[in-house]
Write a protein that holds these residues in place. Sequence first.
Motif, mmCIF file in Angstrom:
data_model
loop_
_atom_site.group_PDB
_atom_site.id
_atom_site.type_symbol
_atom_site.label_atom_id
_atom_site.label_comp_id
_atom_site.label_asym_id
_atom_site.label_seq_id
_atom_site.Cartn_x
_atom_site.Cartn_y
_atom_site.Cartn_z
ATOM 1 N N ARG A 65 0.830 -1.217 0.000
ATOM 2 C CA ARG A 65 0.000 0.000 0.000
ATOM 3 C C ARG A 65 0.859 1.259 0.000
ATOM 4 N NH1 ARG A 65 -5.609 -0.913 1.871
ATOM 5 N NH2 ARG A 65 -5.765 -3.131 2.303
ATOM 6 N N VAL A 66 1.933 1.241 0.769
ATOM 7 C CA VAL A 66 2.830 2.399 0.823
ATOM 8 C C VAL A 66 3.522 2.598 -0.528
ATOM 9 C CG1 VAL A 66 4.949 3.268 1.896
ATOM 10 C CG2 VAL A 66 3.161 2.274 3.318
ATOM 11 N N LEU A 67 3.925 1.506 -1.167
ATOM 12 C CA LEU A 67 4.590 1.611 -2.468
ATOM 13 C C LEU A 67 3.634 2.041 -3.574
ATOM 14 C CD1 LEU A 67 6.914 -1.517 -2.318
ATOM 15 C CD2 LEU A 67 7.571 0.882 -2.106
ATOM 16 N N CYS A 68 2.345 1.849 -3.387
ATOM 17 C CA CYS A 68 1.353 2.288 -4.375
ATOM 18 C C CYS A 68 1.157 3.803 -4.367
ATOM 19 C CB CYS A 68 0.015 1.603 -4.124
ATOM 20 S SG CYS A 68 -0.035 -0.113 -4.621
ATOM 21 N N LEU A 69 1.436 4.448 -3.259
ATOM 22 C CA LEU A 69 1.200 5.892 -3.165
ATOM 23 C C LEU A 69 1.973 6.706 -4.207
ATOM 24 C CD1 LEU A 69 1.027 6.336 0.705
ATOM 25 C CD2 LEU A 69 -0.855 6.357 -0.930
ATOM 26 N N PRO A 70 3.290 6.487 -4.372
ATOM 27 C CA PRO A 70 3.971 7.276 -5.412
ATOM 28 C C PRO A 70 3.503 6.943 -6.825
ATOM 29 C CG PRO A 70 5.549 5.879 -4.234
ATOM 30 C CD PRO A 70 4.224 5.704 -3.589
ATOM 31 N N ILE A 71 3.035 5.723 -7.039
ATOM 32 C CA ILE A 71 2.530 5.352 -8.360
ATOM 33 C C ILE A 71 1.240 6.111 -8.653
ATOM 34 C CG2 ILE A 71 1.675 3.452 -9.781
ATOM 35 C CD1 ILE A 71 3.539 1.643 -8.035
ATOM 36 N N HIS A 72 0.365 6.185 -7.650
ATOM 37 C CA HIS A 72 -0.874 6.957 -7.825
ATOM 38 C C HIS A 72 -0.560 8.431 -8.037
ATOM 39 C CE1 HIS A 72 -3.732 3.768 -7.241
ATOM 40 N NE2 HIS A 72 -3.185 3.422 -6.087
ATOM 41 N N ALA A 73 0.434 8.959 -7.317
ATOM 42 C CA ALA A 73 0.828 10.362 -7.496
ATOM 43 C C ALA A 73 1.370 10.588 -8.904
ATOM 44 C CB ALA A 73 1.864 10.744 -6.451
ATOM 45 N N TYR A 74 2.183 9.666 -9.394
ATOM 46 C CA TYR A 74 2.701 9.773 -10.767
ATOM 47 C C TYR A 74 1.557 9.803 -11.774
ATOM 48 C CZ TYR A 74 4.375 8.211 -15.269
ATOM 49 O OH TYR A 74 4.588 8.097 -16.615
ATOM 50 N N ARG A 75 0.601 8.890 -11.599
ATOM 51 C CA ARG A 75 -0.518 8.822 -12.541
ATOM 52 C C ARG A 75 -1.373 10.084 -12.496
ATOM 53 N NH1 ARG A 75 -3.278 2.988 -12.498
ATOM 54 N NH2 ARG A 75 -3.201 3.122 -14.738
ATOM 55 N N LEU A 76 -1.480 10.688 -11.335
ATOM 56 C CA LEU A 76 -2.314 11.871 -11.180
ATOM 57 C C LEU A 76 -1.625 13.138 -11.693
ATOM 58 C CD1 LEU A 76 -4.993 12.960 -10.017
ATOM 59 C CD2 LEU A 76 -3.780 13.285 -7.857
ATOM 60 N N PHE A 77 -0.335 13.310 -11.360
ATOM 61 C CA PHE A 77 0.340 14.577 -11.642
ATOM 62 C C PHE A 77 1.238 14.552 -12.876
ATOM 63 C CE2 PHE A 77 -0.332 14.766 -6.977
ATOM 64 C CZ PHE A 77 -1.216 15.829 -6.973
ATOM 65 N N PHE A 78 2.046 13.515 -13.066
ATOM 66 C CA PHE A 78 3.052 13.535 -14.121
ATOM 67 C C PHE A 78 2.624 12.845 -15.408
ATOM 68 C CE2 PHE A 78 5.616 13.814 -10.191
ATOM 69 C CZ PHE A 78 6.106 15.081 -10.395
ATOM 70 N N SER A 79 1.834 11.815 -15.317
ATOM 71 C CA SER A 79 1.447 11.066 -16.505
ATOM 72 C C SER A 79 0.732 11.916 -17.556
ATOM 73 C CB SER A 79 0.583 9.866 -16.120
ATOM 74 O OG SER A 79 0.263 9.099 -17.241
ATOM 75 N N PRO A 80 -0.154 12.831 -17.171
ATOM 76 C CA PRO A 80 -0.781 13.671 -18.201
ATOM 77 C C PRO A 80 0.220 14.556 -18.948
ATOM 78 C CG PRO A 80 -2.074 13.741 -16.196
ATOM 79 C CD PRO A 80 -0.798 13.018 -15.867
ATOM 80 N N TRP A 81 1.305 14.974 -18.303
ATOM 81 C CA TRP A 81 2.307 15.818 -18.953
ATOM 82 C C TRP A 81 3.247 15.009 -19.823
ATOM 83 C CZ3 TRP A 81 4.171 19.410 -14.445
ATOM 84 C CH2 TRP A 81 3.131 20.262 -14.099
ATOM 85 N N VAL A 82 3.607 13.823 -19.353
ATOM 86 C CA VAL A 82 4.561 12.989 -20.076
ATOM 87 C C VAL A 82 3.926 12.414 -21.330
ATOM 88 C CG1 VAL A 82 5.978 10.904 -19.917
ATOM 89 C CG2 VAL A 82 5.811 12.424 -17.964
#
Length: 74
Positions: free
Chosen positions: A6-23
Amino acid sequence: MSLLARVLCLPIHAYRLFFSPWVGHNCRFQPTCSAYALEALQKHGGFKGAVLTLKRLLRCHPWGSDGYDPVPDE
């Protein structure tokens, strides 16, 4: 799902929310690396899921393969 997973999923969710739309959506594999990581952590737990995710990320380079690459079963 374990606490570590669960802890390791947090940065993945953050990436999908903030960086993935830009990349952009340029992943060479199906499912995408972030979807693969979430599924690997869910199926295999924190440690083994992180190892599978790291292996997948290391295969993602210009000279690597592409295509369908599902998370292996337990």
